[in-house]
Design a protein around this motif. Structure first.
Motif, PDB file in Angstrom:
ATOM      1  N   ALA A  70     -31.604 -47.743  22.391  1.00  0.00           N
ATOM      2  CA  ALA A  70     -30.050 -47.798  23.268  1.00  0.00           C
ATOM      3  C   ALA A  70     -29.137 -47.457  23.317  1.00  0.00           C
ATOM      4  CB  ALA A  70     -29.932 -49.715  22.903  1.00  0.00           C
ATOM      5  N   PHE A  71     -28.996 -46.846  23.010  1.00  0.00           N
ATOM      6  CA  PHE A  71     -27.857 -45.076  22.267  1.00  0.00           C
ATOM      7  C   PHE A  71     -28.272 -44.681  23.463  1.00  0.00           C
ATOM      8  CE2 PHE A  71     -26.377 -41.276  21.056  1.00  0.00           C
ATOM      9  CZ  PHE A  71     -25.561 -41.918  20.957  1.00  0.00           C
ATOM     10  N   PHE A  72     -29.652 -44.072  23.879  1.00  0.00           N
ATOM     11  CA  PHE A  72     -30.045 -43.024  25.216  1.00  0.00           C
ATOM     12  C   PHE A  72     -30.258 -43.312  25.792  1.00  0.00           C
ATOM     13  CE2 PHE A  72     -31.850 -41.929  20.856  1.00  0.00           C
ATOM     14  CZ  PHE A  72     -31.264 -40.763  20.869  1.00  0.00           C
ATOM     15  N   GLN A  73     -29.420 -45.129  26.036  1.00  0.00           N
ATOM     16  CA  GLN A  73     -29.547 -45.883  27.324  1.00  0.00           C
ATOM     17  C   GLN A  73     -28.840 -46.253  28.189  1.00  0.00           C
ATOM     18  OE1 GLN A  73     -31.940 -49.420  26.323  1.00  0.00           O
ATOM     19  NE2 GLN A  73     -33.444 -47.970  25.869  1.00  0.00           N
ATOM     20  N   ASN A  74     -27.380 -45.296  28.391  1.00  0.00           N
ATOM     21  CA  ASN A  74     -25.745 -45.316  28.452  1.00  0.00           C
ATOM     22  C   ASN A  74     -25.085 -46.735  28.198  1.00  0.00           C
ATOM     23  OD1 ASN A  74     -23.911 -44.508  29.199  1.00  0.00           O
ATOM     24  ND2 ASN A  74     -24.870 -45.446  31.817  1.00  0.00           N
ATOM     25  N   ILE A  75     -25.398 -47.543  28.533  1.00  0.00           N
ATOM     26  CA  ILE A  75     -24.733 -48.685  28.244  1.00  0.00           C
ATOM     27  C   ILE A  75     -25.521 -49.718  27.215  1.00  0.00           C
ATOM     28  CG2 ILE A  75     -23.102 -50.411  28.843  1.00  0.00           C
ATOM     29  CD1 ILE A  75     -22.568 -49.590  31.382  1.00  0.00           C
ATOM     30  N   HIS A  76     -24.890 -50.270  26.006  1.00  0.00           N
ATOM     31  CA  HIS A  76     -25.669 -50.944  25.401  1.00  0.00           C
ATOM     32  C   HIS A  76     -24.816 -52.395  25.379  1.00  0.00           C
ATOM     33  CE1 HIS A  76     -22.927 -50.419  22.144  1.00  0.00           C
ATOM     34  NE2 HIS A  76     -23.116 -49.139  22.073  1.00  0.00           N
ATOM     35  N   ASN A  77     -25.663 -53.238  25.366  1.00  0.00           N
ATOM     36  CA  ASN A  77     -24.653 -54.591  25.050  1.00  0.00           C
ATOM     37  C   ASN A  77     -24.420 -55.400  24.489  1.00  0.00           C
ATOM     38  OD1 ASN A  77     -26.805 -55.181  27.680  1.00  0.00           O
ATOM     39  ND2 ASN A  77     -28.737 -55.263  26.543  1.00  0.00           N
ATOM     40  N   THR A  78     -24.745 -54.473  23.518  1.00  0.00           N
ATOM     41  CA  THR A  78     -23.670 -55.351  22.127  1.00  0.00           C
ATOM     42  C   THR A  78     -21.879 -54.846  22.054  1.00  0.00           C
ATOM     43  OG1 THR A  78     -24.472 -53.448  20.837  1.00  0.00           O
ATOM     44  CG2 THR A  78     -25.182 -54.847  20.333  1.00  0.00           C
ATOM     45  N   TRP A  79     -21.304 -55.528  21.626  1.00  0.00           N
ATOM     46  CA  TRP A  79     -19.535 -55.508  21.777  1.00  0.00           C
ATOM     47  C   TRP A  79     -18.800 -56.366  20.700  1.00  0.00           C
ATOM     48  CZ3 TRP A  79     -17.279 -60.015  22.087  1.00  0.00           C
ATOM     49  CH2 TRP A  79     -17.906 -60.771  22.199  1.00  0.00           C
ATOM     50  N   MET A  80     -17.448 -55.809  20.677  1.00  0.00           N
ATOM     51  CA  MET A  80     -15.954 -56.314  19.986  1.00  0.00           C
ATOM     52  C   MET A  80     -15.072 -55.628  20.354  1.00  0.00           C
ATOM     53  SD  MET A  80     -15.965 -52.474  18.352  1.00  0.00           S
ATOM     54  CE  MET A  80     -15.113 -53.334  16.758  1.00  0.00           C
ATOM     55  N   PHE A  81     -13.847 -56.471  20.582  1.00  0.00           N
ATOM     56  CA  PHE A  81     -13.361 -55.925  20.090  1.00  0.00           C
ATOM     57  C   PHE A  81     -11.661 -56.783  19.269  1.00  0.00           C
ATOM     58  CE2 PHE A  81     -11.185 -59.653  21.470  1.00  0.00           C
ATOM     59  CZ  PHE A  81     -11.905 -60.640  22.116  1.00  0.00           C
ATOM     60  N   TYR A  82     -10.760 -55.816  19.238  1.00  0.00           N
ATOM     61  CA  TYR A  82      -9.446 -56.097  18.066  1.00  0.00           C
ATOM     62  C   TYR A  82      -8.418 -57.117  19.227  1.00  0.00           C
ATOM     63  CZ  TYR A  82     -11.987 -51.984  15.740  1.00  0.00           C
ATOM     64  OH  TYR A  82     -12.692 -51.245  15.517  1.00  0.00           O
ATOM     65  N   LEU A  83      -8.430 -58.224  17.775  1.00  0.00           N
ATOM     66  CA  LEU A  83      -7.438 -58.558  18.518  1.00  0.00           C
ATOM     67  C   LEU A  83      -6.074 -58.520  17.451  1.00  0.00           C
ATOM     68  CD1 LEU A  83      -6.900 -61.425  20.537  1.00  0.00           C
ATOM     69  CD2 LEU A  83      -7.957 -62.971  19.176  1.00  0.00           C
ATOM     70  N   ALA A  84      -5.046 -58.430  18.178  1.00  0.00           N
ATOM     71  CA  ALA A  84      -3.736 -58.899  17.463  1.00  0.00           C
ATOM     72  C   ALA A  84      -2.985 -59.633  18.131  1.00  0.00           C
ATOM     73  CB  ALA A  84      -2.957 -57.904  17.718  1.00  0.00           C
ATOM     74  N   ARG A  85      -2.686 -60.018  16.672  1.00  0.00           N
ATOM     75  CA  ARG A  85      -2.215 -61.800  16.841  1.00  0.00           C
ATOM     76  C   ARG A  85      -1.016 -61.770  15.737  1.00  0.00           C
ATOM     77  NH1 ARG A  85      -4.419 -66.163  14.827  1.00  0.00           N
ATOM     78  NH2 ARG A  85      -5.194 -65.938  13.477  1.00  0.00           N
ATOM     79  N   ILE A  86      -0.004 -62.428  16.176  1.00  0.00           N
ATOM     80  CA  ILE A  86       1.355 -62.833  15.785  1.00  0.00           C
ATOM     81  C   ILE A  86       1.226 -64.633  16.053  1.00  0.00           C
ATOM     82  CG2 ILE A  86       2.544 -60.536  15.974  1.00  0.00           C
ATOM     83  CD1 ILE A  86       4.075 -61.463  18.136  1.00  0.00           C
ATOM     84  N   CYS A  87       2.706 -64.756  15.660  1.00  0.00           N
ATOM     85  CA  CYS A  87       2.507 -66.454  16.272  1.00  0.00           C
ATOM     86  C   CYS A  87       3.169 -66.657  17.715  1.00  0.00           C
ATOM     87  CB  CYS A  87       4.396 -66.557  15.148  1.00  0.00           C
ATOM     88  SG  CYS A  87       4.688 -68.454  16.516  1.00  0.00           S
TER      89      CYS A  87
END
Lengths: 375, 295
Positions: free
Chosen positions: A136-153
């Motif tokens: 998948a690395f060689f196919q430009n965009i791969h389908n896995t994902w994650m992101f960072y969620l900063a949280r406070i009150c």
């Protein structure tokens, strides 16, 4: 139960108290696309407010990786499962909120986390949604994902913690909507810990009472943004004040981004507390996941966000992020600059739309050395 | 002297002088509807199993889950309190006994303390709401908690007591070294600012505790407030799946928030918390006012 207007749900909802919006509501915007999870905000908050004994597990601010990161463990998926599915139709939420779904004898639907749920503050860090397939690395965009969620009150308009406290030891300041625990009145019943859907109120086993984010109110009262906002090296955060519904001002960056351009969205609005930390959703995450997390406005918010380079006013509002410790009450464009003003209408920050570009010769004749490009 | 007379003389001697605990409790008379306090020379404050309590009249008080105010107690786990009372010149002592298979004396995020309380109307009992009183008719409360008993018996539980592997950077402004005991290392005002409940003067956060009881006043749900002066004493022991707790209430006090327990009649309500079943605050078992006859 009273009927109150929840503007994030597009309808009235039941709440244990009469609705009473503050004169102005503390609010934050976090741009998830810019967060690198450096935890500078976490450390700034921790060293300022929760470095005492009994506060080892207390993080008023944390940054977790979605979809598999949580603090405390499983906080959102557990409540989502308890709440069950709910549908949005034309901007109106038809499911039940945590107040409307409260079981008999309770004011709020919630759960008490277990001690172990706090033992791994950054569990799931950098874990992707799935395995990256071979090649998948060689196919430009791969389908896995994650992101960072900063949280406070979220300093909610209709706080779950406040509504559940049988002692009325939790209050919302009328001058700015900051939600505080009265440390002299709390008796450590932990109804608030159980009720807060975001699990942003903590029990201190040494003082035997509950504690929560205080919105850095000593700074707010001096016209400065909170520690977590000021120290953010990714400039993902902006703190300001949200006007009452119907009284939005186009030159207030928070009003403009949240209510007028609708580029930033509340976290789990279906819980019904009307949270006041607003997120610009990540661009690369599946829409269904984002809609569950931020409501039905995701598609439009991202479309608007993508249009920012061509929208000078929007760009100017976004340039208010992370460029001054002062709380920005007004902003405007001034030729090639975005300009922000503090509460006294004094210019607090001036940011160029285009950063100046300097080209240097590769060889420094004065010092007789080759310059290295370290950026 | 007949054997009956010999036993009566022994009992009188024991109640007046205080005999070692462990004697069998035989022949207790069961009361219903009222609690009768028996006069003794000195109430045994430090030993709930003192023979002074043996053979005293016992009243079974049925307790019910609290379902009037939010949050309710949904699951009932305590059925009754067994109540005995003694009185000397200084104290009205109430011994409360109930079945509780688990010892819950630890406070952590998801752990709650066992406890018991008595409530006395400060005015006309007929007009006083037994559910924490109301502004016109406040109530006096004496509250005992297992966690406070542990504080008194073994020292205040600290992070390292519950988490022996605990490691931490030095908290700001504290003195000494790891594990920075709260009772010793947090002496300066600056250090105590990082113990917000302590800095705010919250009685719940009190670091040193002489007695495992608190005297409080209430005038409705959510209004519980500590007395400035604490005159009550107490002692609780968990043994063989049951709690036995003595609450000693001063019969006279200069504190105007205290009831006066003069000879005659008083009214007393009760509450029990089962920490193992997450009882806390209003999630409690309770019983309305019962008549107490005082010598």
């Amino acid at each position: 139960m009273s009927k109150v207007e929840n503007i994030q749900l597009g309808r009235e909802m039941e709440y244990p108290y009469e609705g009473s919006r503050p004169n102005r509501q503390i609010a934050y915007i976090f741009d998830t696309n810019k967060c690198i999870e450096c935890q500078t905000c976490t450390v700034a908050c921790k060293t300022t407010w929760t470095a005492g004994k009994g506060q080892e597990h207390i993080f008023y601010n944390n940054v977790e990786t979605k979809p598999y990161g949580f603090f405390p463990h499983g906080w959102d998926v557990k409540l989502l499962e308890m709440l069950g599915p709910g549908e949005w139709q034309d901007g109106k939420y038809n499911g039940k909120t945590i107040f409307e779904a409260a079981p008999p004898g309770e004011r709020v639907l919630g759960y008490m986390p277990e001690e172990e749920d706090y033992t791994s503050p950054n569990l799931g860090e950098d874990v992707c949604s799935g395995d990256v397939q071979r090649g998948a690395f060689f196919q430009n965009i791969h389908n896995t994902w994650m992101f960072y969620l900063a949280r406070i009150c979220n300093h909610c308009t209709y706080p779950g913690c406040l509504s559940a406290c049988p002692r009325k030891a939790i209050y919302k300041r009328p001058e700015d909507g900051i939600v505080l625990v009265d440390q002299s009145r709390c008796r450590g019943y932990r109804e608030c810990v159980k009720a807060c859907p975001y699990k942003k109120i903590f029990y201190n086993m040494v003082t035997r009472v509950s504690e929560k984010c205080i919105g850095c109110f000593p700074l707010i009262e001096q016209g400065e943004q909170p520690q977590c906002v000021k120290t953010c090296i990714g400039k993902i955060r902006l703190q300001g004040f949200l006007s009452k519904p119907g009284e939005e001002k186009a030159d207030n960056p928070i009003d403009y981004l949240v209510r007028i351009k609708k580029i930033a969205l509340p976290l789990y609005p279906q819980f019904g507390t009307e949270p006041n930390v607003y997120y610009i959703p990540p661009l690369h995450v599946p829409r269904l996941f984002l809609q569950q997390m931020f409501g039905p406005g995701v598609e439009d918010a991202l479309k608007t966000y993508r249009s920012a380079p061509a929208d000078k006013q929007l760009l100017a509002a976004l340039l208010m992020f992370g460029n001054t410790p002062k709380i920005i009450h007004k902003f405007k464009t001034d030729k090639d600059h975005a300009v922000g003003y503090d509460g006294m209408s004094q210019e607090a920050v001036r940011v160029p739309f285009t950063e100046p570009f300097f080209a240097r010769e590769i060889f420094d004749k004065k010092h007789g050395v080759v310059r290295l490009n370290i950026t | 002297m007949t054997s009956k007379h010999s036993f009566a003389a022994l009992l009188l001697l024991c109640t007046l002088t205080g005999c070692p605990s462990g004697e069998h409790d035989v022949g207790t008379s069961k009361l219903t509807g009222e609690i009768r306090a028996v006069a003794v020379g000195e109430v045994p404050l430090s030993d709930p199993f003192s023979v002074a309590w043996n053979n005293m009249p016992e009243t079974a008080v049925t307790v019910l889950p609290q379902t009037v105010a939010y949050p309710n107690l949904i699951k009932q786990s305590v059925k009754e309190l067994r109540v005995r009372a003694l009185a000397d010149a200084r104290f009205l002592a109430v011994r409360l006994e109930w079945d509780d298979p688990t010892l819950d004396e630890k406070l952590e995020i998801d752990k709650f303390s066992d406890g018991v309380a008595v409530e006395v109307p400060l005015g006309d009992a007929e007009k006083t709401n037994p559910m924490m009183g109301d502004p016109a008719n406040p109530v006096y409360i004496c509250h005992w908690k297992a966690v406070w008993q542990r504080d008194v018996d073994h020292g205040r539980a600290d992070v390292q007591d519950y988490h022996p592997g605990f490691v931490s950077d030095r908290p700001p402004f504290v003195s000494g070294g790891m594990p920075y005991p709260v009772s010793e290392a947090f002496e300066s005002d600056n250090a105590r600012r990082y113990l917000p409940g302590v800095a705010a003067g919250n009685p719940v956060s009190k670091i040193f505790r002489k007695w495992p009881v608190e005297e409080l006043q209430a005038e409705g749900f959510g209004s519980l407030a500590d007395h400035t002066y604490q005159d009550a004493q107490g002692k609780g022991v968990w043994k063989d799946g049951k709690w036995t707790v003595v609450l000693a209430l001063p019969r006279q006090s200069s504190d105007r928030s205290n009831p006066m327990f003069q000879s005659g009649k008083a009214m007393m309500g009760f509450a029990v918390w089962d920490g193992g079943n997450q009882n806390v605050g209003g999630r409690k078992h309770w019983a309305p006012f019962v008549k107490v006859v005082l010598p």
